[in-house]
Design a protein around this motif. Sequence first.
Motif, short mmCIF file in Angstrom:
data_model
loop_
_atom_site.label_atom_id
_atom_site.label_comp_id
_atom_site.label_asym_id
_atom_site.label_seq_id
_atom_site.Cartn_x
_atom_site.Cartn_y
_atom_site.Cartn_z
N ILE A 1 -6.07 2.87 -4.72
CA ILE A 1 -5.34 3.93 -4.01
C ILE A 1 -5.61 3.81 -2.51
N GLY A 2 -6.85 3.45 -2.13
CA GLY A 2 -7.18 3.27 -0.72
C GLY A 2 -6.38 2.14 -0.09
N ILE A 3 -6.25 1.03 -0.81
CA ILE A 3 -5.49 -0.11 -0.30
C ILE A 3 -4.02 0.26 -0.16
N ILE A 4 -3.50 0.94 -1.18
CA ILE A 4 -2.09 1.36 -1.14
C ILE A 4 -1.88 2.36 -0.01
N ALA A 5 -2.82 3.27 0.17
CA ALA A 5 -2.69 4.26 1.24
C ALA A 5 -2.70 3.59 2.61
N GLU A 6 -3.58 2.59 2.78
CA GLU A 6 -3.62 1.86 4.06
C GLU A 6 -2.29 1.14 4.30
N PHE A 7 -1.77 0.50 3.25
CA PHE A 7 -0.51 -0.21 3.36
C PHE A 7 0.62 0.75 3.77
N VAL A 8 0.73 1.86 3.07
CA VAL A 8 1.79 2.83 3.35
C VAL A 8 1.62 3.42 4.74
N THR A 9 0.40 3.77 5.10
CA THR A 9 0.14 4.35 6.42
C THR A 9 0.53 3.37 7.53
N ASN A 10 0.14 2.13 7.35
CA ASN A 10 0.47 1.12 8.36
C ASN A 10 1.97 0.90 8.46
N ARG A 11 2.65 0.94 7.33
CA ARG A 11 4.10 0.73 7.35
C ARG A 11 4.81 1.92 8.00
N ILE A 12 4.33 3.11 7.72
CA ILE A 12 4.93 4.31 8.32
C ILE A 12 4.68 4.30 9.83
N ASP B 1 4.21 1.73 11.55
CA ASP B 1 4.71 0.45 12.05
C ASP B 1 3.58 -0.36 12.68
N LYS B 2 2.41 -0.22 12.06
CA LYS B 2 1.22 -0.91 12.52
C LYS B 2 0.92 -2.04 11.55
N PRO B 3 0.71 -3.28 12.06
CA PRO B 3 0.42 -4.39 11.14
C PRO B 3 -0.95 -4.21 10.48
N SER B 4 -1.02 -4.57 9.22
CA SER B 4 -2.30 -4.50 8.51
C SER B 4 -3.17 -5.68 8.92
N ARG B 5 -4.43 -5.65 8.54
CA ARG B 5 -5.33 -6.76 8.88
C ARG B 5 -4.86 -8.05 8.22
N ILE C 1 -2.06 -9.40 10.40
CA ILE C 1 -2.62 -10.00 11.60
C ILE C 1 -3.19 -11.38 11.29
N ALA C 2 -3.91 -11.51 10.19
CA ALA C 2 -4.49 -12.80 9.80
C ALA C 2 -3.38 -13.83 9.52
N ILE C 3 -2.34 -13.40 8.84
CA ILE C 3 -1.21 -14.29 8.54
C ILE C 3 -0.52 -14.70 9.84
N GLY C 4 -0.34 -13.76 10.75
CA GLY C 4 0.28 -14.06 12.04
C GLY C 4 -0.53 -15.07 12.83
N LYS C 5 -1.85 -14.91 12.84
CA LYS C 5 -2.71 -15.87 13.55
C LYS C 5 -2.60 -17.26 12.93
#
Length: 130
Positions: A20-31, A33-37, A40-44
Motif C-alpha cells: 500500500i505504501g508503494i502504491i501510495a507513493e506511485f499515485v502521489t507522485n503521479r498526481i 507530476d513528480k517522477p518517482s525514484r 529518475i534511475a531509469i532516466g539516468k
Amino acid sequence: MNEGLIALAVAIIGASAGAIGIIAEFVTNRIADKPSRHDIAIGKRLDEIEQADRKRDEHAELIDDALKALLFDKIARLHAETVEQGLPVPTEIKTRVEASYGAYRKLGGNGVGKHYRDEMLEAHARETQP
C-alpha cells in the motif's frame, strides 16, 4: 490462537502495508507530476546509454573518414604512378583501383577520386609484366 497463524497474519498485514505504501507513493507522485525514484534511475540510465551511443557514432564516423582518406590516397597514388606519367595502366591496377573506388564511394567519397578512377580505366591498358 496458534502462534504460526498469528505470525502469518502479521506477515500478511506487513506485506500489505508495504504494498500500500508503494502504491501510495506511485499515485502521489503521479498526481503531483513528480517522477518517482525509479523514474529518475531509469532516466539516468537512458541518458548514459544515449551518451554511449553518441560516442560510438562519433568513433564510427571517425573510422569511416580515416578509411575514406586512405582509399583516396591509394587511388591518387596509383593515378600519379600511371596516368600522370603518361604510362599505360596495367589491368591489375585497373582492378585494384576499381575495388578501392567502390569502397571509397560507399563511404561517401566522390569528386576527384571518381575523376582519377575514370582516367585510369580509360587509359590504355597493358597486361602486367612478370
